[in-house]
Design a protein around this motif. Structure first.
Motif, PDB file in Angstrom:
ATOM      1  N   THR A  43       0.828  -1.201   0.000  1.00 35.68           N
ATOM      2  CA  THR A  43       0.000   0.000   0.000  1.00 35.68           C
ATOM      3  C   THR A  43       0.865   1.255   0.000  1.00 35.68           C
ATOM      4  OG1 THR A  43      -1.804  -1.139   1.153  1.00 35.68           O
ATOM      5  CG2 THR A  43      -1.783   1.265   1.272  1.00 35.68           C
ATOM      6  N   LEU A  44       1.932   1.256   0.798  1.00 32.04           N
ATOM      7  CA  LEU A  44       2.816   2.410   0.838  1.00 32.04           C
ATOM      8  C   LEU A  44       3.538   2.623  -0.492  1.00 32.04           C
ATOM      9  CD1 LEU A  44       4.394   2.006   4.392  1.00 32.04           C
ATOM     10  CD2 LEU A  44       2.662   3.654   3.676  1.00 32.04           C
ATOM     11  N   LEU A  45       3.772   1.543  -1.212  1.00 33.25           N
ATOM     12  CA  LEU A  45       4.425   1.651  -2.519  1.00 33.25           C
ATOM     13  C   LEU A  45       3.521   2.262  -3.583  1.00 33.25           C
ATOM     14  CD1 LEU A  45       6.289  -1.783  -2.695  1.00 33.25           C
ATOM     15  CD2 LEU A  45       7.382   0.470  -2.759  1.00 33.25           C
ATOM     16  N   THR A  46       2.216   2.173  -3.395  1.00 33.48           N
ATOM     17  CA  THR A  46       1.307   2.533  -4.482  1.00 33.48           C
ATOM     18  C   THR A  46       0.250   3.574  -4.147  1.00 33.48           C
ATOM     19  OG1 THR A  46      -0.133   0.662  -3.864  1.00 33.48           O
ATOM     20  CG2 THR A  46       1.527   0.262  -5.573  1.00 33.48           C
ATOM     21  N   ALA A  47      -0.157   3.694  -2.896  1.00 31.61           N
ATOM     22  CA  ALA A  47      -1.340   4.482  -2.567  1.00 31.61           C
ATOM     23  C   ALA A  47      -1.075   5.981  -2.562  1.00 31.61           C
ATOM     24  CB  ALA A  47      -1.882   4.055  -1.195  1.00 31.61           C
ATOM     25  N   GLU A  48      -2.130   6.743  -2.714  1.00 30.43           N
ATOM     26  CA  GLU A  48      -2.056   8.195  -2.568  1.00 30.43           C
ATOM     27  C   GLU A  48      -1.562   8.524  -1.163  1.00 30.43           C
ATOM     28  OE1 GLU A  48      -5.073  12.059  -2.833  1.00 30.43           O
ATOM     29  OE2 GLU A  48      -5.737  10.046  -3.433  1.00 30.43           O
ATOM     30  N   ASP A  49      -0.708   9.527  -1.075  1.00 31.11           N
ATOM     31  CA  ASP A  49      -0.111   9.881   0.206  1.00 31.11           C
ATOM     32  C   ASP A  49      -0.115  11.399   0.357  1.00 31.11           C
ATOM     33  OD1 ASP A  49       1.273   9.644   2.648  1.00 31.11           O
ATOM     34  OD2 ASP A  49       3.202   9.806   1.651  1.00 31.11           O
ATOM     35  N   GLY A  50      -1.143  11.907   1.009  1.00 29.06           N
ATOM     36  CA  GLY A  50      -1.269  13.345   1.164  1.00 29.06           C
ATOM     37  C   GLY A  50      -1.386  14.032  -0.170  1.00 29.06           C
ATOM     38  N   GLU A  51      -0.474  14.978  -0.435  1.00 29.20           N
ATOM     39  CA  GLU A  51      -0.499  15.712  -1.696  1.00 29.20           C
ATOM     40  C   GLU A  51       0.102  14.924  -2.849  1.00 29.20           C
ATOM     41  OE1 GLU A  51       3.663  18.226  -1.271  1.00 29.20           O
ATOM     42  OE2 GLU A  51       1.812  19.086  -0.494  1.00 29.20           O
ATOM     43  N   HIS A  52       0.631  13.761  -2.547  1.00 32.71           N
ATOM     44  CA  HIS A  52       1.258  12.926  -3.575  1.00 32.71           C
ATOM     45  C   HIS A  52       0.253  11.886  -4.077  1.00 32.71           C
ATOM     46  CE1 HIS A  52       5.152  14.646  -2.505  1.00 32.71           C
ATOM     47  NE2 HIS A  52       4.802  14.474  -1.240  1.00 32.71           N
ATOM     48  N   GLY A  53       0.024  11.877  -5.372  1.00 30.26           N
ATOM     49  CA  GLY A  53      -0.963  10.978  -5.944  1.00 30.26           C
ATOM     50  C   GLY A  53      -0.527   9.525  -5.918  1.00 30.26           C
TER      51      GLY A  53
END
Length: 220
Positions: A43-53
């Motif tokens: 999930t950390l490798l692929t998911a949206e993270d705050g302002e990062h898509g």
């Protein structure tokens, strides 16, 4: 490590797994614990993270192991699927050889983000070549430069190993790599930035740059 030390360490690994999977309940707990970690990792490798898509589409990726450095380089056209499965290992061989609990860092370069920096002629050449061919070419360039050990040889049908001679390769990626040198240099710089980015700079398991992200498993 000597042969005797290797045998001793291998026996300790076998003994530990024997304890962890000694019964049906233990086996289920082992399965759950490993999948929980792998799922969060993916999930950390692929998911949206705050302002990062979210990560999707073409990407290059590399796996690092403390003491060995960069051990594997790959590319994909569907990062949202390939990277999510990378630590799970159901369709990727690296997790079978080197458990993701031991990975130090995974670098992901979303190389299409770098195409805008090229000249008009270079951008048109990349567009005409297509994502598949450019991805293979960039993968070849990174492997040729870094020599990751898990890319250095391949299994054979008779149960042995054969070394890969990247310099002499006539693969589609190797042939095309000569025509996208500028994009290759941009990828090299972006990769190095993600490799060097310290954990303390972003404060967490996921580090971001304009061209991609790095995930640091020990911080999960």
């Amino acid at each position: 490590m000597s042969g005797a030390d290797h045998d001793k360490a291998y026996a300790a690994w076998r003994d530990a797994l024997d304890v962890l999977t000694a019964g049906a309940a233990e086996l289920s707990e082992w399965q759950s614990r490993r999948f929980d970690f792998a799922y969060r990792f993916g999930t950390l490798l692929t998911a949206e993270d705050g302002e990062h898509g979210a990560v999707h589409g073409p990407a290059l990726y590399g796996i690092y192991r403390a003491g060995a450095g960069l051990v594997y380089v790959g590319q994909t056209l569907k990062a949202e699927r390939r990277l999510r499965d990378l630590p799970v290992g159901e369709s990727h061989h690296v997790a079978t050889t080197l458990p993701p609990e031991l990975w130090e860092r995974v670098v992901v370069v979303q190389w299409p983000r770098l195409v805008a920096d090229l000249s008009d002629a270079e951008r048109e050449h990349v567009r005409a070549s297509g994502d598949e061919l450019c991805g293979l070419a960039l993968e070849h360039l990174v492997q040729l430069r870094t020599r990751p050990p898990l890319n250095a040889r391949r299994r054979t049908a008779d149960g042995k190993w054969r070394l890969r001679h990247l310099e002499a390769s006539r693969s589609r990626g190797a042939v095309h790599a000569r025509t996208i040198a500028r994009l290759g240099e941009s990828v090299r710089a972006a990769w190095q930035e993600l490799e060097d980015l310290p954990v303390t700079e972003a404060g967490g398991a996921v580090l971001h740059t304009r061209a991609g992200r790095a995930v640091v498993p020990p911080e999960i």
